[in-house]
Scaffold this motif. Structure first.
Motif, short mmCIF file in Angstrom:
data_model
loop_
_atom_site.label_atom_id
_atom_site.label_comp_id
_atom_site.label_asym_id
_atom_site.label_seq_id
_atom_site.Cartn_x
_atom_site.Cartn_y
_atom_site.Cartn_z
N ASN A 46 9.87 1.33 4.32
CA ASN A 46 8.95 1.79 3.28
C ASN A 46 9.48 1.46 1.88
OD1 ASN A 46 6.98 2.93 5.03
ND2 ASN A 46 8.29 4.72 5.35
N ARG A 47 10.79 1.39 1.72
CA ARG A 47 11.33 0.99 0.40
C ARG A 47 11.20 -0.51 0.19
NH1 ARG A 47 15.86 4.14 1.85
NH2 ARG A 47 17.14 2.25 1.82
N HIS A 48 11.24 -1.29 1.27
CA HIS A 48 11.18 -2.75 1.17
C HIS A 48 9.97 -3.25 1.97
CE1 HIS A 48 15.26 -2.88 -0.57
NE2 HIS A 48 15.57 -1.95 0.32
N SER A 61 12.74 4.46 6.66
CA SER A 61 13.02 4.62 5.24
C SER A 61 13.25 3.27 4.56
CB SER A 61 14.24 5.54 5.07
OG SER A 61 14.59 5.64 3.71
#
Length: 244
Positions: free
Chosen positions: A157-159, A154
């Motif tokens: 994928n956000r960074h 998670s």
């Protein structure tokens, strides 16, 4: 005819004039003293008797080094101070350092009287260190490792690394991650490189961003002090991080 007899001449009569004058002078002096003592005449001031004087000159000298052997303690201070005291040669011998006993302070005496609490040795940690490979399975840690994997995905994928997205970089690598039972990240390193330093460093940064992680569950912490997770991570062509 008998010889004539010689008789010594008769002594001359003593002159009593001087004696009488002396008696008269004495009586006059006594009368003057009595009259002066009785207040009839002013007091007679006798001239002071001559006396000798002693003149003492003090010489003030500039300070200098003390004499090597002083017979008087005040010999070095000629500008005054305490009176001189005689000293002997034994007083000039310094006391050896080993005979000097420092005065104990109140804190040191109290510290000496305060009993030191006994320190009990910490029992050694007998828990194991688990090394979990990609194919390893286990009941006690399976749930924790799966939740950890999802959290790293998670965050990745956000960074997602902007340079890898802009340049269209993709590839797979293998990371070694060591977690303490408190969730602290102890170590993260590359076990097998992707061949691209940008992707390798991006994977390390993503794992560090998620720390610290949740602590081990009670059952897992009872068995293991730390976990070493060896897992494959992939940066896909769709710009996703996959740890499955």
């Amino acid at each position: 005819m008998p010889a004539p007899r010689h008789f010594p001449p008769a002594p001359a009569a003593a002159d009593k004039t001087l004696l009488k004058a002396a008696i008269l002078v004495s009586l006059a002096l006594h009368l003057l003293v009595l009259a002066s003592a009785g207040g009839l005449l002013p007091a007679i001031n006798m001239p002071p008797l001559p006396h000798s004087t002693l003149q003492l000159t003090l010489l003030k000298t500039p300070p200098s080094a003390p004499p090597a052997r002083a017979d008087m303690l005040a010999q070095h201070h000629s500008d005054g101070g305490s009176p001189a005291t005689a000293i002997s040669n034994d007083d000039l011998v310094p006391t050896p350092p080993e005979k000097l006993q420092p005065r104990a302070t109140l804190a040191s005496r109290q510290a000496a009287l305060t009993p030191v609490p006994s320190q009990q040795a910490t029992p050694p940690d007998t828990r194991q260190h688990a090394r979990l490979g990609a194919a390893a399975v286990g009941v006690s840690w399976a749930g924790y490792v799966e939740n950890w994997r999802r959290r790293v995905e998670s965050i990745g994928n956000r960074h997602y690394p902007a340079e890898a997205r802009a340049r269209g970089l993709y590839g797979s690598l293998e990371l070694v991650v060591v977690l303490r039972d408190s969730g602290e990240l102890m170590d993260v390193r590359i076990a097998r490189s992707s061949g691209n330093p940008v992707l390798d460093q991006a994977a390390i940064n993503i794992v560090r961003m998620g720390a610290p992680y949740p602590p081990f569950p009670a059952k897992l912490a009872q068995e293991y002090a730390s976990l070493e997770v060896v897992r494959k991570w992939s940066f896909t062509t769709t710009h996703r991080l996959d740890g499955s």
